[in-house]
Structures are given as C-alpha cells and as structure tokens.
Design a protein around this motif. Structure first.
Motif, PDB file in Angstrom:
ATOM      1  N   THR A  64      -4.251  12.454   8.443  1.00 32.78           N
ATOM      2  CA  THR A  64      -3.294  12.680   7.364  1.00 32.78           C
ATOM      3  C   THR A  64      -3.803  11.979   6.067  1.00 32.78           C
ATOM      4  OG1 THR A  64      -1.093  12.205   7.044  1.00 32.78           O
ATOM      5  CG2 THR A  64      -2.275  10.227   7.765  1.00 32.78           C
ATOM      6  N   ARG A  65      -2.949  12.422   4.995  1.00 28.58           N
ATOM      7  CA  ARG A  65      -3.489  11.927   3.569  1.00 28.58           C
ATOM      8  C   ARG A  65      -2.463  11.653   2.939  1.00 28.58           C
ATOM      9  NH1 ARG A  65       0.131  15.440   1.660  1.00 28.58           N
ATOM     10  NH2 ARG A  65       0.003  17.393   2.085  1.00 28.58           N
ATOM     11  N   PHE A  66      -2.759  10.896   1.635  1.00 26.31           N
ATOM     12  CA  PHE A  66      -1.948  10.724   0.373  1.00 26.31           C
ATOM     13  C   PHE A  66      -2.406  11.503  -0.321  1.00 26.31           C
ATOM     14  CE2 PHE A  66      -0.753   7.472  -3.007  1.00 26.31           C
ATOM     15  CZ  PHE A  66       0.462   7.939  -3.249  1.00 26.31           C
ATOM     16  N   ALA A  67      -1.616  12.217  -1.345  1.00 22.28           N
ATOM     17  CA  ALA A  67      -1.993  13.250  -2.132  1.00 22.28           C
ATOM     18  C   ALA A  67      -1.115  13.163  -3.626  1.00 22.28           C
ATOM     19  CB  ALA A  67      -1.645  14.549  -1.694  1.00 22.28           C
ATOM     20  N   PRO A  68      -1.462  11.831  -4.181  1.00 23.59           N
ATOM     21  CA  PRO A  68      -0.929  11.752  -5.722  1.00 23.59           C
ATOM     22  C   PRO A  68      -1.168  12.677  -6.609  1.00 23.59           C
ATOM     23  CG  PRO A  68      -2.237   9.994  -5.054  1.00 23.59           C
ATOM     24  CD  PRO A  68      -2.207  10.982  -4.135  1.00 23.59           C
ATOM     25  N   SER A  69      -0.540  13.065  -7.570  1.00 23.08           N
ATOM     26  CA  SER A  69      -0.681  13.542  -8.908  1.00 23.08           C
ATOM     27  C   SER A  69      -0.715  12.574  -9.912  1.00 23.08           C
ATOM     28  CB  SER A  69       0.270  14.579  -9.306  1.00 23.08           C
ATOM     29  OG  SER A  69       0.556  15.389  -8.357  1.00 23.08           O
ATOM     30  N   PRO A  70      -1.982  12.343 -10.679  1.00 22.40           N
ATOM     31  CA  PRO A  70      -2.054  11.488 -11.687  1.00 22.40           C
ATOM     32  C   PRO A  70      -1.444  11.727 -12.837  1.00 22.40           C
ATOM     33  CG  PRO A  70      -4.165  12.548 -11.570  1.00 22.40           C
ATOM     34  CD  PRO A  70      -3.445  13.253 -10.249  1.00 22.40           C
ATOM     35  N   THR A  71      -0.051  11.873 -12.840  1.00 25.88           N
ATOM     36  CA  THR A  71       0.690  12.213 -14.050  1.00 25.88           C
ATOM     37  C   THR A  71       1.293  10.764 -14.581  1.00 25.88           C
ATOM     38  OG1 THR A  71       2.539  12.568 -12.656  1.00 25.88           O
ATOM     39  CG2 THR A  71       0.867  14.340 -13.373  1.00 25.88           C
ATOM     40  N   GLY A  72       1.107   9.664 -14.167  1.00 25.27           N
ATOM     41  CA  GLY A  72       1.595   8.273 -14.279  1.00 25.27           C
ATOM     42  C   GLY A  72       1.316   7.397 -13.465  1.00 25.27           C
ATOM     43  N   ARG A  73       1.642   5.940 -13.726  1.00 23.25           N
ATOM     44  CA  ARG A  73       1.313   5.057 -12.591  1.00 23.25           C
ATOM     45  C   ARG A  73       2.085   5.140 -11.465  1.00 23.25           C
ATOM     46  NH1 ARG A  73      -2.566   1.177 -14.483  1.00 23.25           N
ATOM     47  NH2 ARG A  73      -2.320   0.457 -12.120  1.00 23.25           N
ATOM     48  N   LEU A  74       1.589   4.532 -10.246  1.00 24.19           N
ATOM     49  CA  LEU A  74       2.351   4.447  -9.052  1.00 24.19           C
ATOM     50  C   LEU A  74       3.525   3.533  -9.274  1.00 24.19           C
ATOM     51  CD1 LEU A  74      -0.498   4.687  -6.205  1.00 24.19           C
ATOM     52  CD2 LEU A  74       0.680   6.614  -7.602  1.00 24.19           C
ATOM     53  N   HIS A  75       4.633   3.976  -8.635  1.00 28.13           N
ATOM     54  CA  HIS A  75       5.600   2.868  -8.426  1.00 28.13           C
ATOM     55  C   HIS A  75       6.096   2.488  -6.831  1.00 28.13           C
ATOM     56  CE1 HIS A  75       8.224   6.398  -7.502  1.00 28.13           C
ATOM     57  NE2 HIS A  75       7.701   6.995  -8.281  1.00 28.13           N
ATOM     58  N   ARG A  76       6.950   1.948  -6.668  1.00 23.59           N
ATOM     59  CA  ARG A  76       7.427   1.540  -5.222  1.00 23.59           C
ATOM     60  C   ARG A  76       7.363   2.782  -4.228  1.00 23.59           C
ATOM     61  NH1 ARG A  76      10.937  -2.064  -7.911  1.00 23.59           N
ATOM     62  NH2 ARG A  76      10.777  -4.342  -7.219  1.00 23.59           N
ATOM     63  N   GLY A  77       8.104   3.664  -4.665  1.00 23.48           N
ATOM     64  CA  GLY A  77       8.041   5.027  -3.868  1.00 23.48           C
ATOM     65  C   GLY A  77       6.901   5.644  -3.071  1.00 23.48           C
ATOM     66  N   HIS A  78       6.027   5.383  -4.248  1.00 24.27           N
ATOM     67  CA  HIS A  78       4.420   5.722  -3.642  1.00 24.27           C
ATOM     68  C   HIS A  78       3.850   4.953  -2.980  1.00 24.27           C
ATOM     69  CE1 HIS A  78       4.722   7.755  -7.930  1.00 24.27           C
ATOM     70  NE2 HIS A  78       4.244   8.949  -7.223  1.00 24.27           N
ATOM     71  N   ALA A  79       4.015   3.537  -3.219  1.00 24.84           N
ATOM     72  CA  ALA A  79       3.588   2.629  -2.352  1.00 24.84           C
ATOM     73  C   ALA A  79       4.192   2.843  -0.743  1.00 24.84           C
ATOM     74  CB  ALA A  79       4.217   1.044  -2.900  1.00 24.84           C
ATOM     75  N   PHE A  80       5.372   3.172  -0.721  1.00 32.13           N
ATOM     76  CA  PHE A  80       6.110   3.275   0.450  1.00 32.13           C
ATOM     77  C   PHE A  80       5.377   4.528   1.226  1.00 32.13           C
ATOM     78  CE2 PHE A  80       9.387   5.082   3.163  1.00 32.13           C
ATOM     79  CZ  PHE A  80       9.809   3.823   3.908  1.00 32.13           C
ATOM     80  N   SER A  81       5.332   5.524   0.599  1.00 31.76           N
ATOM     81  CA  SER A  81       4.755   6.557   1.128  1.00 31.76           C
ATOM     82  C   SER A  81       3.394   6.667   1.592  1.00 31.76           C
ATOM     83  CB  SER A  81       4.712   7.986   0.119  1.00 31.76           C
ATOM     84  OG  SER A  81       4.836   9.216   0.462  1.00 31.76           O
ATOM     85  N   ALA A  82       2.432   5.916   0.666  1.00 25.90           N
ATOM     86  CA  ALA A  82       0.962   5.697   0.912  1.00 25.90           C
ATOM     87  C   ALA A  82       1.020   4.919   2.013  1.00 25.90           C
ATOM     88  CB  ALA A  82       0.513   5.112  -0.220  1.00 25.90           C
ATOM     89  N   LEU A  83       1.639   3.712   2.188  1.00 25.02           N
ATOM     90  CA  LEU A  83       1.474   2.942   3.130  1.00 25.02           C
ATOM     91  C   LEU A  83       2.133   3.440   4.587  1.00 25.02           C
ATOM     92  CD1 LEU A  83       2.849  -0.513   1.384  1.00 25.02           C
ATOM     93  CD2 LEU A  83       0.663  -0.333   2.559  1.00 25.02           C
ATOM     94  N   THR A  84       3.158   4.110   4.417  1.00 22.42           N
ATOM     95  CA  THR A  84       3.764   4.847   5.808  1.00 22.42           C
ATOM     96  C   THR A  84       2.529   5.752   6.301  1.00 22.42           C
ATOM     97  OG1 THR A  84       5.842   4.775   4.961  1.00 22.42           O
ATOM     98  CG2 THR A  84       5.445   6.408   6.614  1.00 22.42           C
ATOM     99  N   ALA A  85       1.825   6.743   5.571  1.00 22.44           N
ATOM    100  CA  ALA A  85       0.985   7.376   5.666  1.00 22.44           C
ATOM    101  C   ALA A  85      -0.343   6.745   6.399  1.00 22.44           C
ATOM    102  CB  ALA A  85       0.520   8.376   4.820  1.00 22.44           C
ATOM    103  N   TRP A  86      -0.562   5.919   5.782  1.00 26.16           N
ATOM    104  CA  TRP A  86      -1.859   4.807   6.238  1.00 26.16           C
ATOM    105  C   TRP A  86      -1.844   4.310   7.551  1.00 26.16           C
ATOM    106  CZ3 TRP A  86      -2.226  -0.434   6.027  1.00 26.16           C
ATOM    107  CH2 TRP A  86      -3.512  -1.134   6.036  1.00 26.16           C
ATOM    108  N   ARG A  87      -0.542   3.629   7.659  1.00 23.76           N
ATOM    109  CA  ARG A  87      -0.221   2.948   8.928  1.00 23.76           C
ATOM    110  C   ARG A  87      -0.298   4.063   9.937  1.00 23.76           C
ATOM    111  NH1 ARG A  87       3.786  -1.517   8.676  1.00 23.76           N
ATOM    112  NH2 ARG A  87       2.513  -3.170   7.751  1.00 23.76           N
ATOM    113  N   ALA A  88       0.406   5.140   9.743  1.00 29.28           N
ATOM    114  CA  ALA A  88       0.484   6.081  10.915  1.00 29.28           C
ATOM    115  C   ALA A  88      -1.144   6.284  11.234  1.00 29.28           C
ATOM    116  CB  ALA A  88       1.103   7.452  10.373  1.00 29.28           C
ATOM    117  N   ALA A  89      -1.904   6.632  10.287  1.00 27.86           N
ATOM    118  CA  ALA A  89      -3.380   6.937  10.693  1.00 27.86           C
ATOM    119  C   ALA A  89      -3.900   5.775  11.454  1.00 27.86           C
ATOM    120  CB  ALA A  89      -4.067   7.169   9.377  1.00 27.86           C
TER     121      ALA A  89
END
Ligand code: GLU
Length: 282
Positions: A4-29
């Motif tokens: 799986t992957r995390f695929a953010p767009s660098p259009t701003g700093r990450l917020h809690r929603g991104h942290a949730f998404s990244a951690l969810t994908a990372w955990r699954a892997a």
C-alpha cells in the motif's frame, strides 16, 4: 504481499486527517508484513512547493512512520505519464480541450442534464481546433467516455467494478459497480504539466504493484474513473479501503483549506506523537 502507499500532495502542511490516513495505511502494511510506499504527488505546478514536501517527510518521521524503498516524486516522472497519454491518444481515446476551467464550469450551469453531462465538453469542431492549435493556445487532453466504452465493449463496460473493503461515501461496501460517467470526461493531461492526477495515480499504483489502496473517503468517487483507466491500460485491479474522514470537535472534517491545526503546530505546542496517535484512536 500486501502493498500500500501514502500519496500526499505537497500543497500545504499535513494535519490530523493526513496523520490518520498515513497511520492507517502504514499499520495495514506492517500488520500484514507487507510493503508501505511513500509517493509525493506534485504534478500541479501551481500549488505544490518543495518546502511542503520537506514538511511531509519531517511529519511522517515524527509520527514514527517508515517507508520501503525510495520516495517517488511524480514531477520527476512526467515523461512516463506522457508516454501513457500518447498510447491512449493513439487509440483515439483522448481529445484536446482548449477551454478554461471557467468555460467548462459555465457550460455545466447551462447544461440541460446537470453536471454529469456537462463535465463532458466534447471535442472542439475540427476547424476551431485547427485555429486554436495554430494560435498556439494551450490545451488539456480529456478521456472520452464514449470512446472508452467503445474500446472496452459494452460487456466489459457493464462488468467494470471494484472491491471496497472500507466504505464508500454512501456506506457502499463489497463489490461495487464502477460508475466512471459520474466523473465526466476527466482531464488526463493538464495544460501546464502534461499529466494529471487520475493518470499519475493509476500509473504509479500499477508500476509499484500496489495491491491495496488505503485512503480517505474523499477519494472514493475518484475510484470509479481510476478503475476505468486501469481497465483501458490492462493494469491490475487493486483492492480499495476508503476510511472515514476525521472530524474536528465542531463535527466538520479537517482540511487544509480550513486552516486546521497542522502537525507542525501540534508538535510546537508540545504534543507528542504518542499522544496524537491516542487521540486518533490508533
Ligand atoms: N494525492 C492525493 C491527495 O493528496 C491522494 C491520492 C490517492 O491516495 O489516491 O489527495
């Protein structure tokens, strides 16, 4: 192997929603003994900035997230996306669109059948196209749903579907019939970059053998057209797991444009990554 992957767009700093998404994908892997990839989706030259990319790496490291292999930066691979655009074009699946975003939007307002129809501006008449080309006006390439349907054939078109292991925006789950028509004739190559989001995402997921796309529900609708692109290109079909979007204390979802608190600000305020993970229920 689950990839799986995390695929953010660098259009701003990450917020809690991104942290949730990244951690969810990372955990699954990690739970599956699989692979977790990091991809920077920076093909929009008007909104992406290198300092935001640096911020993403810093925030992910702070969260304790590690990734396998090198980080892929999409802007380094525009030639690869252009090659796919050429292949689709040679099959007659794309058409040039010189219209501005505003012109397309205005047409939606006038359309008798509402937004769905109007997001399909269609090719320019041949004479007009020749003139605009002559004038050197910039153009995007749009995927023609009509041509795509013809290329796939009615049976394959009707069978187009994907597996949702999470939940779609309406709570949809399981085997879902793809509805690419809801997106209209999407742009696959922007005027300014020669590539566009749906094309780069599906190309890279296929290239890297992504088996599970784990991301927020805000991208559920995008899946319908991404599934079509995979079918047209003969790329493998990943499993999808869209997770619910995090909402703030006011019940509204966290988003960059709302200026929600960034991870950098939380960190500066003294929060630890462990405290944030607990807050997020992870
Ligand atoms: N780059 C997209 C975004 O930040 C995510 C793409 C994806 O996960 O498919 O919204």
């Amino acid at each position: 192997m689950l990839t799986t992957r995390f695929a953010p767009s660098p259009t701003g700093r990450l917020h809690r929603g991104h942290a949730f998404s990244a951690l969810t994908a990372w955990r699954a892997a990690r739970d599956a003994g699989g692979r977790f990839l990091l991809r920077i989706e920076d093909i929009d030259p008007t909104r992406c900035r290198p300092e935001f990319e640096a911020g993403i790496l810093e925030d992910l490291s702070w969260l304790g997230i590690d990734w396998d292999g090198p980080v892929r930066r999409q802007s380094d691979h525009l030639d690869d996306y252009a090659a796919v655009v050429t292949r689709l074009r040679e099959r007659g699946l794309l058409y040039r669109c010189f219209r501005t975003r505003k012109e397309v939007m205005d047409a939606i307002g006038d359309a008798p059948h509402g937004p769905v129809e109007a997001a399909r501006p269609g090719p320019h008449p041949a004479e007009e196209e020749a003139r605009l080309l002559d004038e050197g006006r910039p153009y995007a390439w749009r995927l023609s749903l009509d041509q795509a349907r013809e290329a796939l054939g009615d049976a394959a078109w009707d069978a187009l579907s994907f597996t949702e292991e999470g939940r779609g925006s309406d709570g949809e789950h399981g085997r879902i019939r793809a509805r690419p028509e809801t997106a209209g004739d999407v742009v696959l190559a922007r005027k300014d970059a020669g590539a566009a989001y749906h094309l780069a995402v599906t190309h890279d997921d296929a290239l890297h053998g992504v088996t599970h796309v784990i991301r927020g529900q805000d991208l559920f609708e995008a899946t319908h057209v991404q599934r079509l692109i995979q079918a047209l290109m003969g790329w493998p079909e990943p499993v999808y797991r869209h997770h619910e979007l995090l909402t703030g204390p006011d019940g509204r979802r966290y988003a960059k444009r709302d200026r929600s608190v960034t991870l950098a600000e939380l960190r500066a305020g003294g929060m630890t990554a462990a405290e944030l993970r607990e807050q997020l229920g992870l």
